[in-house]
Design an enzyme around this catalytic site. Structure first.
Site, PDB file in Angstrom:
ATOM      1  N   CYS A 127     109.108 -12.144  79.615  1.00 37.98           N
ATOM      2  CA  CYS A 127     108.169 -13.260  79.863  1.00 37.98           C
ATOM      3  C   CYS A 127     107.836 -14.048  78.597  1.00 37.98           C
ATOM      4  CB  CYS A 127     106.902 -12.746  80.516  1.00 37.98           C
ATOM      5  SG  CYS A 127     107.218 -11.942  82.088  1.00 37.98           S
ATOM      6  N   HIS A 171     101.578 -18.085  79.471  1.00 39.92           N
ATOM      7  CA  HIS A 171     102.447 -17.440  80.457  1.00 39.92           C
ATOM      8  C   HIS A 171     101.591 -17.116  81.685  1.00 39.92           C
ATOM      9  CE1 HIS A 171     105.036 -14.836  82.563  1.00 39.92           C
ATOM     10  NE2 HIS A 171     104.436 -13.723  82.212  1.00 39.92           N
ATOM     11  N   ASN A 220     104.248 -15.073  89.011  1.00 40.03           N
ATOM     12  CA  ASN A 220     104.761 -14.870  87.650  1.00 40.03           C
ATOM     13  C   ASN A 220     106.271 -15.118  87.672  1.00 40.03           C
ATOM     14  OD1 ASN A 220     105.740 -13.873  85.244  1.00 40.03           O
ATOM     15  ND2 ASN A 220     104.517 -11.994  85.279  1.00 40.03           N
TER      16      ASN A 220
HETATM   17  N1  ACO Z   1      97.766  -4.478  97.558  1.00 40.59           N
HETATM   18  C1  ACO Z   1      96.715  -3.676  97.813  1.00 40.59           C
HETATM   19  N2  ACO Z   1      96.345  -2.683  96.985  1.00 40.59           N
HETATM   20  C2  ACO Z   1      97.053  -2.509  95.858  1.00 40.59           C
HETATM   21  C3  ACO Z   1      98.166  -3.322  95.536  1.00 40.59           C
HETATM   22  C4  ACO Z   1      98.501  -4.341  96.443  1.00 40.59           C
HETATM   23  N3  ACO Z   1      99.531  -5.181  96.224  1.00 40.59           N
HETATM   24  N4  ACO Z   1      98.669  -2.923  94.353  1.00 40.59           N
HETATM   25  C5  ACO Z   1      97.908  -1.895  93.938  1.00 40.59           C
HETATM   26  N5  ACO Z   1      96.942  -1.631  94.848  1.00 40.59           N
HETATM   27  C6  ACO Z   1      95.883  -0.618  94.789  1.00 40.59           C
HETATM   28  C7  ACO Z   1      96.238   0.548  93.926  1.00 40.59           C
HETATM   29  O1  ACO Z   1      97.006   1.486  94.664  1.00 40.59           O
HETATM   30  C8  ACO Z   1      94.893   1.084  93.551  1.00 40.59           C
HETATM   31  O2  ACO Z   1      94.397   1.833  94.610  1.00 40.59           O
HETATM   32  P1  ACO Z   1      93.541   3.192  94.349  1.00 40.59           P
HETATM   33  O3  ACO Z   1      92.328   2.745  93.599  1.00 40.59           O
HETATM   34  O4  ACO Z   1      93.273   3.688  95.716  1.00 40.59           O
HETATM   35  O5  ACO Z   1      94.456   4.054  93.538  1.00 40.59           O
HETATM   36  C9  ACO Z   1      94.025  -0.175  93.451  1.00 40.59           C
HETATM   37  O6  ACO Z   1      94.751  -1.213  94.155  1.00 40.59           O
HETATM   38  C10 ACO Z   1      93.769  -0.646  92.046  1.00 40.59           C
HETATM   39  O7  ACO Z   1      95.022  -0.653  91.327  1.00 40.59           O
HETATM   40  P2  ACO Z   1      95.056  -1.039  89.805  1.00 40.59           P
HETATM   41  O8  ACO Z   1      96.447  -0.844  89.295  1.00 40.59           O
HETATM   42  O9  ACO Z   1      93.934  -0.366  89.085  1.00 40.59           O
HETATM   43  O10 ACO Z   1      94.732  -2.597  89.889  1.00 40.59           O
HETATM   44  P3  ACO Z   1      94.471  -3.586  88.721  1.00 40.59           P
HETATM   45  O11 ACO Z   1      93.129  -4.199  88.847  1.00 40.59           O
HETATM   46  O12 ACO Z   1      94.855  -3.009  87.378  1.00 40.59           O
HETATM   47  O13 ACO Z   1      95.505  -4.753  89.038  1.00 40.59           O
HETATM   48  C11 ACO Z   1      97.641  -5.580  88.339  1.00 40.59           C
HETATM   49  C12 ACO Z   1      96.885  -4.464  89.056  1.00 40.59           C
HETATM   50  C13 ACO Z   1      97.399  -6.879  89.083  1.00 40.59           C
HETATM   51  C14 ACO Z   1      99.122  -5.255  88.332  1.00 40.59           C
HETATM   52  C15 ACO Z   1      97.101  -5.714  86.905  1.00 40.59           C
HETATM   53  O14 ACO Z   1      97.095  -4.450  86.273  1.00 40.59           O
HETATM   54  C16 ACO Z   1      97.894  -6.667  86.085  1.00 40.59           C
HETATM   55  O15 ACO Z   1      97.906  -7.864  86.321  1.00 40.59           O
HETATM   56  N6  ACO Z   1      98.596  -6.188  85.020  1.00 40.59           N
HETATM   57  C17 ACO Z   1      99.372  -7.030  84.177  1.00 40.59           C
HETATM   58  C18 ACO Z   1     100.654  -7.324  84.853  1.00 40.59           C
HETATM   59  C19 ACO Z   1     101.433  -8.385  84.159  1.00 40.59           C
HETATM   60  O16 ACO Z   1     100.869  -9.306  83.631  1.00 40.59           O
HETATM   61  N7  ACO Z   1     102.741  -8.226  84.198  1.00 40.59           N
HETATM   62  C20 ACO Z   1     103.628  -9.194  83.737  1.00 40.59           C
HETATM   63  C21 ACO Z   1     103.843  -9.123  82.282  1.00 40.59           C
HETATM   64  S1  ACO Z   1     104.995 -10.275  81.831  1.00 40.59           S
HETATM   65  C22 ACO Z   1     106.616  -9.713  81.937  1.00 40.59           C
HETATM   66  O17 ACO Z   1     107.231  -9.463  80.950  1.00 40.59           O
HETATM   67  C23 ACO Z   1     107.287  -9.568  83.284  1.00 40.59           C
END
Ligand code: ACO
Length: 326
Positions: free
Chosen positions: A120, A253, A283
Site C-alpha cells: 500500500c 492511503h 482499500n
Molecule cells: N464483520 C463482523 N464482525 C467482524 C468482522 C466483519 N467483517 N471482522 C471482524 N469481526 C469481529 C471480530 O471477530 C471480533 O469479534 P469478537 O470480539 O467476538 O472476537 C470483533 O469484530 C472485533 O474485531 P477486531 O479485529 O478487534 O476489530 P477492529 O476494531 O480492530 O477492526 C480492522 C478490524 C478493521 C481490520 C482494523 O483492525 C483495521 O482497520 N486494521 C488496519 C487494517 C489496514 O489498514 N490494513 C491495510 C494496510 S495497507 C496494505 O498494505 C494492504
C-alpha cells in the site's frame, strides 16, 4: 546549473464498473456462510462500497485507462513518455513487469519500465523513485501508476480481511520542471513485520506453494500505521522547511477512516483538509493515493498551486510520505 525538479502535470484514475456495496457483499458472503454487516464495516472502517474487476481483467487493464486519463489531463500522448513505473502487488504475471505490459498496451516502446512492490506504500515509493530519476536527468516525462486487483488475493471465507479491499488504478504524469513540484520525500521499511500483512504463497515447480491469499493481523497493522504516519508527514515538512499549517490537503492511503482521522488529528488538520475516498473505493492498496488525488482534482477540491501531503503504509512493513506543490 539550475536545479531540476519534478512536477505532476496530470492525474487520472479508473475503477472497474462492478460496484459492490456493503449490502451486496453481506449477501454474497452469507451464501458462503460468512457473517458480517453493513453497520460493522462502516463503523470499523468507513467503507460503504468497493469496485471489483471481472475475473479476466488484469491490473494492466485498469492501469491503461488511468494512464490515458492522466496523459489527457497533462496534454500529453504516450509518445511523450520516457519512463513508466507501476506500483502493484497484484501484477499480471510473475514476470515481466506490469509496467512492460502497460507500455505495450499504450502502444509505445523503448523507454525504461518497471514495477515497484511496496504494497500500500507502493505509490509513494514509485513517486519518490520517479522524482529522483527526473532530478538526475534519467527521465523527463514519467507515468507513475498504482494499479491493483486485490479481489484476486482475498480469502472470502475470512471476514476480517475480505470486506476491506477493492480494485482500481490511479496515475500521474510527472514532468521535469524548473520549479518544484515535489518538495520532499521520506521512505521507510521494517521487514521484521512481514508476517502481520502478507500473501505468503509462492509459485514453485509449476504449483502454488503455501497460501496465496491475503493474511492480516488487523490490530497490529492498525497500531503500526498510527504510530508511523505522522512521523513521516513531519519528516517531509521538516525537509521542505514547511509546517503543518502549510498543508492544503492531506491525501492519505485509504485503508481505514479511523487511521486517517488519527493522522489528521496528530497533524492538527481538520478532516475537511483530508481527501477521503475509502467509503466508495475500499482499500485499493497502491492505487488508493493516486485514485484519491485524481478524485480530489476532478471534483474541483484540489487545485493547482496547493500543497499536498501524500502518505501511506503497507505490508513489509513499509511507509512513507511525499510533500508536493500541485
Ligand atoms: N464483520 C463482523 N464482525 C467482524 C468482522 C466483519 N467483517 N471482522 C471482524 N469481526 C469481529 C471480530 O471477530 C471480533 O469479534 P469478537 O470480539 O467476538 O472476537 C470483533 O469484530 C472485533 O474485531 P477486531 O479485529 O478487534 O476489530 P477492529 O476494531 O480492530 O477492526 C480492522 C478490524 C478493521 C481490520 C482494523 O483492525 C483495521 O482497520 N486494521 C488496519 C487494517 C489496514 O489498514 N490494513 C491495510 C494496510 S495497507 C496494505 O498494505 C494492504
Amino acid at each position: 546549473m539550475t536545479a531540476r525538479y519534478s512536477r505532476i502535470t496530470g492525474t487520472g484514475s479508473y475503477l472497474p464498473p462492478r460496484r459492490v456495496s456493503n449490502d451486496d457483499l453481506v449477501t454474497e458472503l452469507a451464501e458462503r456462510g460468512v457473517e458480517t454487516s453493513d453497520d460493522w464495516i462502516v463503523e470499523r472502517t468507513g467503507i460503504r462500497a468497493r469496485h471489483f474487476a471481472a475475473p479476466d481483467v488484469p491490473a494492466s487493464d485498469l492501469a491503461v485507462p488511468a494512464a490515458q486519463a492522466a496523459l489527457a489531463a497533462a496534454g500529453r500522448t504516450p509518445d511523450d513518455i520516457d519512463l513508466i513505473i507501476v506500483a502493484t502487488s497484484t501484477p499480471d504475471m510473475v514476470f515481466p513487469s506490469t509496467a512492460a505490459i502497460v507500455q505495450h498496451k499504450l502502444g509505445i516502446a523503448g523507454c525504461p519500465v518497471f514495477d515497484v512492490q511496496a504494497v500500500c506504500s507502493g505509490f509513494v515509493y514509485a513517486l519518490t523513485v520517479a522524482d529522483a530519476m527526473i532530478a538526475r536527468g534519467a527521465a523527463s516525462r514519467a507515468l507513475v501508476i498504482g494499479a491493483e486487483v486485490f479481489s484476486r488475493i482475498l480469502d472470502f471465507s475470512d471476514r476480517t480481511t475480505c470486506v476491506l479491499f477493492g480494485d482500481g488504478a490511479g496515475a500521474v504524469v510527472l514532468e521535469a520542471s524548473d520549479t518544484p513540484g515535489i518538495l520532499a520525500t521520506d521512505l521507510h521499511a521494517d521487514g521484521k513485520h512481514v508476517g502481520i500483512l502478507c500473501v505468503p504463497g509462492n509459485v514453485s515447480g509449476g504449483q502454488v506453494l503455501g497460501d496465496p491469499l491475503l493474511k492480516m493481523d488487523g490490530q497490529s497493522v492498525f497500531k503500526l500505521a498510527v504510530s508511523v504516519l505522522d512521523k513521516a508527514a513531519r519528516a517531509v515538512l521538516t525537509k521542505a522547511g514547511k509546517s503543518e499549517a502549510d498543508i492544503d490537503w492531506l491525501i492519505p492511503h485509504q485503508a481505514n477512516i479511523r487511521i486517517m482521522q488519527s493522522t489528521a488529528r496528530k497533524l492538527h488538520l481538520p478532516l475537511e483538509k483530508v481527501v477521503v475516498t475509502v467509503h466508495d473505493h475500499g482499500n485499493t492498496s497502491a492505487a488508493s493515493i493516486p485514485l484519491a488525488l485524481d478524485h480530489g482534482v476532478r471534483s474541483g477540491q484540489v487545485k493547482r498551486g496547493q500543497t499536498l501531503l501524500l502518505e501511506g503504509v503497507g505490508g513489509g512493513f513499509t511507509w512513507g510520505a511525499v510533500l508536493l506543490v500541485l
